[in-house]
Design an enzyme around this catalytic site. Sequence first.
Site, PDB file in Angstrom:
ATOM      1  N   ARG A 224       0.821  -1.211   0.000  1.00  0.00           N
ATOM      2  CA  ARG A 224       0.000   0.000   0.000  1.00  0.00           C
ATOM      3  C   ARG A 224       0.860   1.269   0.000  1.00  0.00           C
ATOM      4  O   ARG A 224       0.540   2.244  -0.669  1.00  0.00           O
ATOM      5  CB  ARG A 224      -0.866  -0.023   1.262  1.00  0.00           C
ATOM      6  CG  ARG A 224      -1.844   1.122   1.363  1.00  0.00           C
ATOM      7  CD  ARG A 224      -2.434   1.118   2.737  1.00  0.00           C
ATOM      8  NE  ARG A 224      -3.264  -0.067   2.937  1.00  0.00           N
ATOM      9  CZ  ARG A 224      -4.583  -0.072   2.748  1.00  0.00           C
ATOM     10  NH1 ARG A 224      -5.192   1.025   2.375  1.00  0.00           N
ATOM     11  NH2 ARG A 224      -5.289  -1.158   2.945  1.00  0.00           N
TER      12      ARG A 224
ATOM     13  N   LYS B 155      -1.107 -20.031   5.891  1.00  0.00           N
ATOM     14  CA  LYS B 155      -2.165 -20.334   6.829  1.00  0.00           C
ATOM     15  C   LYS B 155      -2.587 -19.039   7.524  1.00  0.00           C
ATOM     16  O   LYS B 155      -1.810 -18.100   7.509  1.00  0.00           O
ATOM     17  CB  LYS B 155      -1.707 -21.368   7.847  1.00  0.00           C
ATOM     18  CG  LYS B 155      -0.550 -20.896   8.738  1.00  0.00           C
ATOM     19  CD  LYS B 155      -0.349 -21.845   9.856  1.00  0.00           C
ATOM     20  CE  LYS B 155      -1.011 -21.371  11.121  1.00  0.00           C
ATOM     21  NZ  LYS B 155      -0.235 -20.419  11.895  1.00  0.00           N
TER      22      LYS B 155
ATOM     23  N   LYS C 111      11.034 -27.595   7.582  1.00  0.00           N
ATOM     24  CA  LYS C 111      12.096 -27.658   8.597  1.00  0.00           C
ATOM     25  C   LYS C 111      12.986 -28.862   8.333  1.00  0.00           C
ATOM     26  O   LYS C 111      12.499 -29.957   8.025  1.00  0.00           O
ATOM     27  CB  LYS C 111      11.488 -27.753  10.006  1.00  0.00           C
ATOM     28  CG  LYS C 111      10.846 -26.446  10.461  1.00  0.00           C
ATOM     29  CD  LYS C 111      10.330 -26.577  11.874  1.00  0.00           C
ATOM     30  CE  LYS C 111       9.385 -25.436  12.230  1.00  0.00           C
ATOM     31  NZ  LYS C 111       9.981 -24.316  12.880  1.00  0.00           N
TER      32      LYS C 111
ATOM     33  N   HIS D 166       0.309 -27.470  11.825  1.00  0.00           N
ATOM     34  CA  HIS D 166       1.661 -27.970  12.074  1.00  0.00           C
ATOM     35  C   HIS D 166       1.676 -29.313  12.825  1.00  0.00           C
ATOM     36  O   HIS D 166       2.366 -30.247  12.430  1.00  0.00           O
ATOM     37  CB  HIS D 166       2.469 -26.962  12.901  1.00  0.00           C
ATOM     38  CG  HIS D 166       2.504 -25.575  12.318  1.00  0.00           C
ATOM     39  ND1 HIS D 166       2.564 -25.345  10.970  1.00  0.00           N
ATOM     40  CD2 HIS D 166       2.492 -24.351  12.898  1.00  0.00           C
ATOM     41  CE1 HIS D 166       2.598 -24.037  10.750  1.00  0.00           C
ATOM     42  NE2 HIS D 166       2.542 -23.408  11.897  1.00  0.00           N
TER      43      HIS D 166
ATOM     44  N   LYS E  73       1.942 -21.339  24.210  1.00  0.00           N
ATOM     45  CA  LYS E  73       2.786 -20.139  24.282  1.00  0.00           C
ATOM     46  C   LYS E  73       3.153 -19.909  25.741  1.00  0.00           C
ATOM     47  O   LYS E  73       2.449 -20.352  26.646  1.00  0.00           O
ATOM     48  CB  LYS E  73       2.011 -18.911  23.801  1.00  0.00           C
ATOM     49  CG  LYS E  73       1.459 -19.041  22.401  1.00  0.00           C
ATOM     50  CD  LYS E  73       2.350 -18.353  21.406  1.00  0.00           C
ATOM     51  CE  LYS E  73       1.782 -18.398  20.013  1.00  0.00           C
ATOM     52  NZ  LYS E  73       2.791 -18.527  18.977  1.00  0.00           N
TER      53      LYS E  73
HETATM   54  C1  BG6 Z   1       3.202 -20.062  13.164  1.00  0.00           C
HETATM   55  C2  BG6 Z   1       2.225 -19.668  14.241  1.00  0.00           C
HETATM   56  O1  BG6 Z   1       2.545 -20.730  12.128  1.00  0.00           O
HETATM   57  O2  BG6 Z   1       4.199 -20.905  13.724  1.00  0.00           O
HETATM   58  C3  BG6 Z   1       2.942 -18.981  15.392  1.00  0.00           C
HETATM   59  O3  BG6 Z   1       1.252 -18.801  13.697  1.00  0.00           O
HETATM   60  C4  BG6 Z   1       4.061 -19.847  15.899  1.00  0.00           C
HETATM   61  O4  BG6 Z   1       2.037 -18.677  16.447  1.00  0.00           O
HETATM   62  C5  BG6 Z   1       4.959 -20.289  14.754  1.00  0.00           C
HETATM   63  O5  BG6 Z   1       4.817 -19.091  16.832  1.00  0.00           O
HETATM   64  C6  BG6 Z   1       5.982 -21.304  15.221  1.00  0.00           C
HETATM   65  O6  BG6 Z   1       6.867 -21.534  14.162  1.00  0.00           O
HETATM   66  P1  BG6 Z   1       8.403 -21.729  14.433  1.00  0.00           P
HETATM   67  O7  BG6 Z   1       8.996 -22.051  13.105  1.00  0.00           O
HETATM   68  O8  BG6 Z   1       8.905 -20.433  15.011  1.00  0.00           O
HETATM   69  O9  BG6 Z   1       8.512 -22.849  15.398  1.00  0.00           O
END
Ligand code: BG6
Length: 486
Positions: A47, A149, A183, A241, A337
């Site tokens: 933007r 996502k 990963k 995930h 978290k």
């Molecule tokens: C993301 C989530 O898809 O993955 C986050 O939205 C999360 O909340 C993150 O922290 C974790 O990914 P990574 O690669 O940092 O372990």
Amino acid sequence: MATGEPCTFVIFGATGNLASLLLLPALYQLDVNGHLPPKLRFVACARREMPREQWLSYLQGVLQERLPEHYRSDAAASFAQRFDYVSGDLHDAAMYQRLLQRLGRVHANCENIIFYLAIKPADFDDVVEHLNRAGINRQRGRHRIVVEKPFGEDIDSARQLNAKLHRYFDEEQIYRIDHFLGKEAVQNLFVFRFANTLIEPIWNRQVIDHVQITVAEAGGIGNRADYYDRAGALRDMVQNHLLQLLAVVAMEPPAQLEADALRDEKVKVLRSIRPIPLDAVDSYAVRGQYVAGNGLPGYCDEPNVPRDSATETFVAAKFYIDNWRWHGVPFYLRTGKRLARQTSFIAIRCRQPPQLLFDGSAGDRIDPNGIILSIQPDEGMRLEIQAKQPGLVLRSRPLSLNASYRTTQVVSMEAYQTLLLDVIEGDRSLFLRFDEVEWSWRVVDPILQYWAKNKDFVHTYPAGTSGPEEANRLFDHKDQAWRNEG
Ligand code: BG6
């Protein structure tokens, strides 16, 4: 794609969070290491009104900030030369006309355009509609669209979103990202399972008692309250995930290492997950929310989070896979978290030996064998076995065979590098096909529905600890327990 072929990579949301934190730095790293094809050009769309020169210095600033150790001004300048910039509102047709002109200038008749939607899903619909109206997606060639996502908020919204994308793009053109699949340690899981004859005979219900998958984060929600408070940990982490990790652990060997063969096997696993009955959700899933603790604020005290939010920041859940290999073996999944440690791992716990001939160092029981696959920050594998305790008495004690191969903090950016290169090369193996997404929603939907109606069952845990006590009630046997270290 042949590496000599021109390719244009359009980034929508080029000044947003995702682009600056992961996408642009990952592309820069690929360029510095010589992985980007010479005729790959980028068009950044955002933007903010600014001339190309200002975008270029913005870009270099982002790289310098994100990659202080890898930043080289000559390399960044040469990376920046690949870029054009188009400003405008995603919802405004005029922006797409400017984009069209720019595409004509960059690579006239380019048959390879990648549209990367680093924007919020609510805007996907408008972008694809405008691309179509401007005729951009209909130019010759097989263009690709990359979406992040969350893919929907439940099964119905995911289907609607998919239908919208499918109006103008075929399934082979849609790349749905789940960055966990990029990963290193997750890809290693494929090799570990399918390149070792030792593993296959033990990888089943005869030998394995249960599987634990933990993705524990020490950090909070950062500045993502708007998204996170609507999503919660189940949608944010488990639906994508963690279920992908489960699918890779549990899948049968694919016929070939090819996108559809791999995804067929993952879908079979997701389809075999026993549906959770709506009236038994409490026996299968526990949700938690962090409150203030260890000098850290509680979730409801974070900026922009409603004070009475019932959103879960922690989930523990149990799934059964009703197929020949896994029937009766619980898969315990856990994520949250503000937990005590930043650690992700898969723990495969074997059954107890049928007869205990030796006393263990822990008295009358011994620890059953385990295989620990560490994902981050340590990457590697550990085999936990029993061996004789040195000395005159014939006792067993646990011993670890450790094949850790590295400790790294940059896993997410590396995962993006892998996935971006795959998009550029047109390899869909590590991207989600829609039926995977759909079956994953089917797995979590009963939990979502039940929780939406029963907001009181959010257990609390102090920030910086390992989650609510109630997560322990999911275990089938008293000798099963969460392990907190990978
Ligand atoms: C993301 C989530 O898809 O993955 C986050 O939205 C999360 O909340 C993150 O922290 C974790 O990914 P990574 O690669 O940092 O372990």
